[in-house]
Design a protein around this motif. Sequence first.
Motif, short mmCIF file in Angstrom:
data_model
loop_
_atom_site.label_atom_id
_atom_site.label_comp_id
_atom_site.label_asym_id
_atom_site.label_seq_id
_atom_site.Cartn_x
_atom_site.Cartn_y
_atom_site.Cartn_z
N ASP A 1 0.80 -1.13 0.03
CA ASP A 1 0.02 0.06 0.02
C ASP A 1 0.99 1.27 -0.18
OD1 ASP A 1 0.96 -0.14 2.53
OD2 ASP A 1 -0.90 0.12 3.72
N THR A 2 2.01 1.35 -0.55
CA THR A 2 3.10 2.17 -0.58
C THR A 2 2.88 3.18 -1.79
OG1 THR A 2 4.79 0.99 -1.57
CG2 THR A 2 4.72 1.07 0.93
N GLY A 3 2.26 3.03 -2.85
CA GLY A 3 2.32 3.44 -4.10
C GLY A 3 3.63 3.02 -4.59
N TRP A 4 3.56 3.12 -5.93
CA TRP A 4 4.80 2.50 -6.68
C TRP A 4 5.92 2.93 -6.30
CZ3 TRP A 4 8.18 4.31 -10.57
CH2 TRP A 4 8.15 5.50 -11.07
N THR A 5 6.30 4.18 -5.71
CA THR A 5 7.45 4.74 -5.38
C THR A 5 8.11 4.50 -4.21
OG1 THR A 5 6.04 6.74 -4.69
CG2 THR A 5 6.96 7.02 -6.85
N PHE A 6 7.30 3.79 -3.41
CA PHE A 6 8.01 3.06 -2.18
C PHE A 6 8.64 4.46 -1.26
CE2 PHE A 6 8.79 -0.17 -5.64
CZ PHE A 6 7.81 -0.87 -5.35
N TYR A 7 8.11 5.24 -1.03
CA TYR A 7 8.74 6.27 -0.36
C TYR A 7 8.90 5.98 1.07
CZ TYR A 7 8.84 10.54 -3.32
OH TYR A 7 9.02 11.63 -4.05
N THR A 8 10.14 6.38 1.61
CA THR A 8 10.30 6.23 2.98
C THR A 8 9.79 7.36 3.66
OG1 THR A 8 12.48 7.09 2.75
CG2 THR A 8 12.36 4.56 2.62
#
Lengths: 224, 550
Positions: free
Chosen positions: B145-152
């Motif tokens: 559920d992070t979005g495809w950008t995988f933001y930290t």
Amino acid sequence: MSTVTPSAHPHAEHGHPPFLQHHFREMAQQFDAAKIGMWLFLVTEVLLFGGLFVGYGIMHARHPEAFMAAHHHLDRTLGALNTVVLLISSFTMVMSVWAAQTDRRKLLILFLALTILCAGVFMVVKYFEYSHKFHEGLLPGKYYSHKGDTVPGQFMFFSFYFMMTGLHGIHVLAGMVAIAWLLVRALKGHFSSEYYSPVEVTGLYWHLVDLIWIYLFPLMYLIS
Amino acid sequence: MSEGVLHAGAGHAAHHADYLEEPKGLWSWLTTVDHKRIGLMYMWSVLFFFLVGGLFALLIRLELLTPKQTIMDAETYNRVFTLHGAIMTFLVIIPAIPGALGNFALPLLLGAKDVAFPRLNLASLYIYWTGAAMAVATLALGGVDTGWTFYTPYSTTTGGGVSLMVLAAFVLGFSSIFTGVNFIATVHKLRAPGMGWFEMPLFCWGMYATAIIQILATPVLGITLLLIVMERVLGVGIFDPQLGGDPVLFQHFFWFYSHPAVYIMILPAMAVISEVIPTFSKKTIFGYKAIAFSSVAIALLGFLVWAHHMFVAGMSLFAGAIFSFLTFFIAVPSAIKVFNWIATMWRGSISLEAPMLHAISFLLIFTIGGLTGLFLAALSTDVHLHDTYFVVAHFHFVMAGANLIALLAGMHYWWPKMFGRMYNRRLAAIAAGIIFVGFNLTFLPQFVLGSRGMPRRYFNYLPQFQDLHVISTVGSWVLAAGLFLTAAYLLASFRQPKGMPANPWGGRTLEWETTSPPTTHNFEGQPVLQHGPYDYRPEPAPVGVKEMAH
């Protein structure tokens, strides 16, 4: 990179060189393509490690005291020994290429075996270094459990130490597999002055692995 | 069109079966090193995941039909848009044109028997399948559920299958790198005798520029994704502010790859368009060198603009101004291409076949997508538009619209070469129109939504946005109808007998000089180039003339 190695040509009976793949016109073209391929692969390797080097640089700049304190846990003598061992292995690799180019099959086998031996010594030394760190609790990230630190935050140094030397160690192991495979083919007599591109491109890879260590050694062991 | 480009082998009439027929059996396909078969397997795989990602897109649009919950809850919605983005980016758009059309067409256009490293090519396909299986397997772990950008720091703290998904993207990166290595070595070493760099079809220049980015950018993404896994498993601390790390560093690393990656998506599209437009305008390409060099310029400049994704993430105004300027600058080579394509069509003898219709819709959609990028490149407007539907609309115009419409253009262009069969051209023209209308109906309203303040990735929205959301959702149905119609007539073409001539469109590049479909080794003997790739002068060029027509 097994792919740069041609298999025996199906139309060998037509008088083609035995290791010329069907889609190349001549050995020189195939050799050049193999070299281009390996150089491009090396570029990707440099960039892969580049991300870690940049991360290391930024975190070192933010936590200089912690990195300085942490690096005293490393054994410079063992690091220096490994540097020397890898430098010797680069030399024996160069000699392997030369032996292949000049049809010296026995020397080729000898130098390939010496290269694997050096790589093995490197890995054994690394094993003792790692087990010492594990024993002391000098582990990456949340597993860091070393007692009696005066400077906080030293786990970050060991995060990078294990990620970078670990990734490098995996590359040494891959190199050992590749050189062992060269050794098998050398024993079968595949290589000659007509056909030695696998030896040459594996050599290119091996020198890069060596070169990365040359940067890792001062970065990890010799901070001051 | 058959004036002797093939010089060797024309004498022996030894007939070889085409590459689709020989050798037979599933095993022969799974172990093939033939670039054409690998290209086709890439194409079917990509199309399958396009269907999956597209169904997720339809679900997203259906959910957004009403301001409150429509068909799914908010957590499910987060997982659906993440899977839509991750599948479409890593499994569809990035491999689509290089993997499918590039593998099929590049060696043919160069007059080669295969790519430089055929087994590496097959390995890249298997690595793609492995990565795809890993991405799908995240569903079993509760999705991502992070979005495809995988933001930290969210991606390092949320549950679910984040580690597996980022490892999947890491694995897929290797597939992309292998394709890039192969294409560069192929272009350098396997051009037909007589084909200098400037006698190469522009498709090859586009693939070459794409490959440069694949090689230079993908490893950085790879190590960044590994660092996320390390952060999750070991808590290494590099992206965690509580441990002395920096989450913005992740964004720098991520966009250092992922902005060049958008050029991995658009350069192959431009490569296809550069082939289609001259063929259906029956006219020499205008500004060959300008198009060729602008591809390389985009590839290199693309590495200097990554931080324009981060104007509001905390960076100095000075750095922002520099990145803003560089972003404006990269619009120049893109515009050069558009002007050259239009100049190519000018006073050409244009035939509106399906590939050309898709190419024209590419021109319109890419122009809108490119120009709206400038709004986002400007610092002050970006503060207003950042993370709104304006951004969603912009990147769907360039990534989804331009790339996938170019994929359709290329598939329609090379379909008779791939299979020796022709689809229903009338239906194809109608479908091209439906897709164009559906695409614009879906995404044009989102520009308005975004400029009025509708944030991206939101599950609910204010009632005043509903009208535009309804138009967008209806547009997604029109778009889907056009795509299903395309799938239907393309599949129906397999009921036609094989009987296409070597050169149904009257093209001048080398792939049209061999049979449709080609034999396993592509050409009978080694083709030698005797005229330029876009030589549409009325009289055949005298034998031996190798210069481009100007």
